[in-house]
Design an enzyme around this catalytic site. Structure first.
Site, PDB file in Angstrom:
ATOM      1  N   ASP A  17     -11.208  -3.187   0.072  1.00 21.21           N
ATOM      2  CA  ASP A  17     -10.861  -1.810   0.436  1.00 21.21           C
ATOM      3  C   ASP A  17     -10.599  -1.028  -0.845  1.00 21.21           C
ATOM      4  O   ASP A  17      -9.502  -1.061  -1.396  1.00 21.21           O
ATOM      5  CB  ASP A  17      -9.629  -1.789   1.340  1.00 21.21           C
ATOM      6  CG  ASP A  17      -9.288  -0.376   1.821  1.00 21.21           C
ATOM      7  OD1 ASP A  17      -9.884   0.593   1.298  1.00 21.21           O
ATOM      8  OD2 ASP A  17      -8.427  -0.250   2.704  1.00 21.21           O
ATOM      9  N   HIS A  66      -5.266   4.334  -2.761  1.00 16.20           N
ATOM     10  CA  HIS A  66      -4.389   3.239  -3.153  1.00 16.20           C
ATOM     11  C   HIS A  66      -4.437   2.939  -4.652  1.00 16.20           C
ATOM     12  O   HIS A  66      -3.770   1.995  -5.099  1.00 16.20           O
ATOM     13  CB  HIS A  66      -4.768   1.990  -2.361  1.00 16.20           C
ATOM     14  CG  HIS A  66      -4.875   2.236  -0.898  1.00 16.20           C
ATOM     15  ND1 HIS A  66      -3.791   2.560  -0.120  1.00 16.20           N
ATOM     16  CD2 HIS A  66      -5.951   2.234  -0.060  1.00 16.20           C
ATOM     17  CE1 HIS A  66      -4.188   2.739   1.135  1.00 16.20           C
ATOM     18  NE2 HIS A  66      -5.491   2.546   1.188  1.00 16.20           N
ATOM     19  N   ILE A  93      -0.405   4.871  -2.397  1.00 20.15           N
ATOM     20  CA  ILE A  93       0.342   4.074  -1.430  1.00 20.15           C
ATOM     21  C   ILE A  93      -0.311   2.699  -1.276  1.00 20.15           C
ATOM     22  O   ILE A  93      -1.466   2.492  -1.643  1.00 20.15           O
ATOM     23  CB  ILE A  93       0.439   4.772  -0.063  1.00 20.15           C
ATOM     24  CG1 ILE A  93      -0.946   4.909   0.589  1.00 20.15           C
ATOM     25  CG2 ILE A  93       1.111   6.129  -0.202  1.00 20.15           C
ATOM     26  CD1 ILE A  93      -0.909   5.486   1.997  1.00 20.15           C
ATOM     27  N   GLY A 115      -2.325  -0.176   4.267  1.00 19.48           N
ATOM     28  CA  GLY A 115      -1.657  -0.598   5.494  1.00 19.48           C
ATOM     29  C   GLY A 115      -1.960  -2.049   5.833  1.00 19.48           C
ATOM     30  O   GLY A 115      -1.089  -2.789   6.313  1.00 19.48           O
TER      31      GLY A 115
END
Length: 293
Positions: free
Chosen positions: A192, A197, A213, A216
């Protein structure tokens, strides 16, 4: 053209995904395995050649094997990727995921939910991964994405997904994991590469966060580790399914507290909290349900 409400039911093309023992090792360290005591715990997941230790894969690895496969989302219309967040994730594992293998994955758009003009749009997808050797379904995935502020496209107002409520009692188990400040840079190597991120400009200017961040699905993996060890004694063969709703972002370096309420009959509710006991405390995974045996 905006979001296409007629895309419900659209499927992607069958996609073959293969992985090796190196991918399984990388995923394990990406979700923090071995960080607390590198040479005394979780060696079955973080090494493949330790004496008298069989290499095993985490049950949640299926979410990265299937990540982005199939392409059903291409039918969803013109999405603003800077406003897109992972809303929920679920996996059902029919037998332990091997440390290397190959599957054919077919995905579909299962639902599209319109929360109103100026509010959120939610897109649900489902996927099945069939083992290319046996022809059996190895695992199934459920996922939703939230496109912030993109409501008003003409979709239905409802929603789907497992909804459970944690008891107002002390949990049966509580596990605390510390994420690293570079956690997202390690985890992204599992596939990913969303710049949300890793790229400060993308995270701040396009997505509106103070910094990049954590994925998830990385938080999901940390949580799955805790569930595997507390409920299944570390045995992937006992882990059946895990459904989570992401409620707040996690930042690399946050401490995660996973609280688990076990009904004693193969069903547990869980919640993950970031920075518990600080001014930054927030629930980051809620309405979590794990089925095990």
């Amino acid at each position: 053209m905006g979001i296409n409400p007629d895309a419900v039911g659209a499927t992607g093309k069958p996609t073959t995904r293969s992985w090796t023992f190196r991918d399984s090792l990388l995923y394990a360290v990406g979700i923090g395995a071995g960080a607390e005591d590198p040479f005394a715990s979780e060696l079955e997941f973080t090494t493949h050649n330790s004496k008298e230790i069989e290499h095993r894969a985490f049950p949640t690895q299926g979410v990265v094997i299937g990540f982005g496969a199939g392409g059903a989302m291409a039918h969803a219309g013109d999405l603003d990727w800077g406003k897109l967040l992972h809303g929920s994730q679920g996996i059902t594992v029919h037998r332990p995921i091997p440390t290397e293998g190959s599957v054919e994955i077919t995905d579909r758009i299962a639902g599209m939910w319109d929360k109103g003009e100026g509010r959120n749009a939610i897109i649900d997808t489902e996927a099945a991964a069939v083992d290319t050797d046996s022809g059996d379904v190895l695992f199934e995935l459920r996922s939703s994405v939230v496109i912030r502020g993109s409501g008003g496209f003409g979709g239905g107002a409802g929603s789907t997904g497992v909804m459970v409520t944690a008891p107002d009692t002390d949990p049966d188990y509580e596990v605390v994991y510390q994420t690293r400040s570079d956690q997202a840079l390690t985890y992204r190597l599992s596939g990913d590469y969303n710049p949300l991120h890793s790229d400060p400009w993308f995270a701040t200017e396009l997505a509106g966060f103070p910094k990049p961040i954590l994925h998830g699905l990385c938080t999901y993996g940390f949580t799955g580790r805790a569930l595997l060890h507390t409920l299944c004694e570390g045995d992937p063969a006992r882990f059946h399914s895990m459904d989570s709703r992401f409620s707040s972002p996690v930042f690399p370096g946050d401490e995660l507290t996973i609280r688990v309420w076990d009904d004693g009959d193969g069903r547990a509710i869980y919640r993950t909290i970031a920075q518990r006991g600080t001014d930054e405390e927030r629930v980051v995974i809620d309405n979590g349900l794990c089925i095990y045996n």
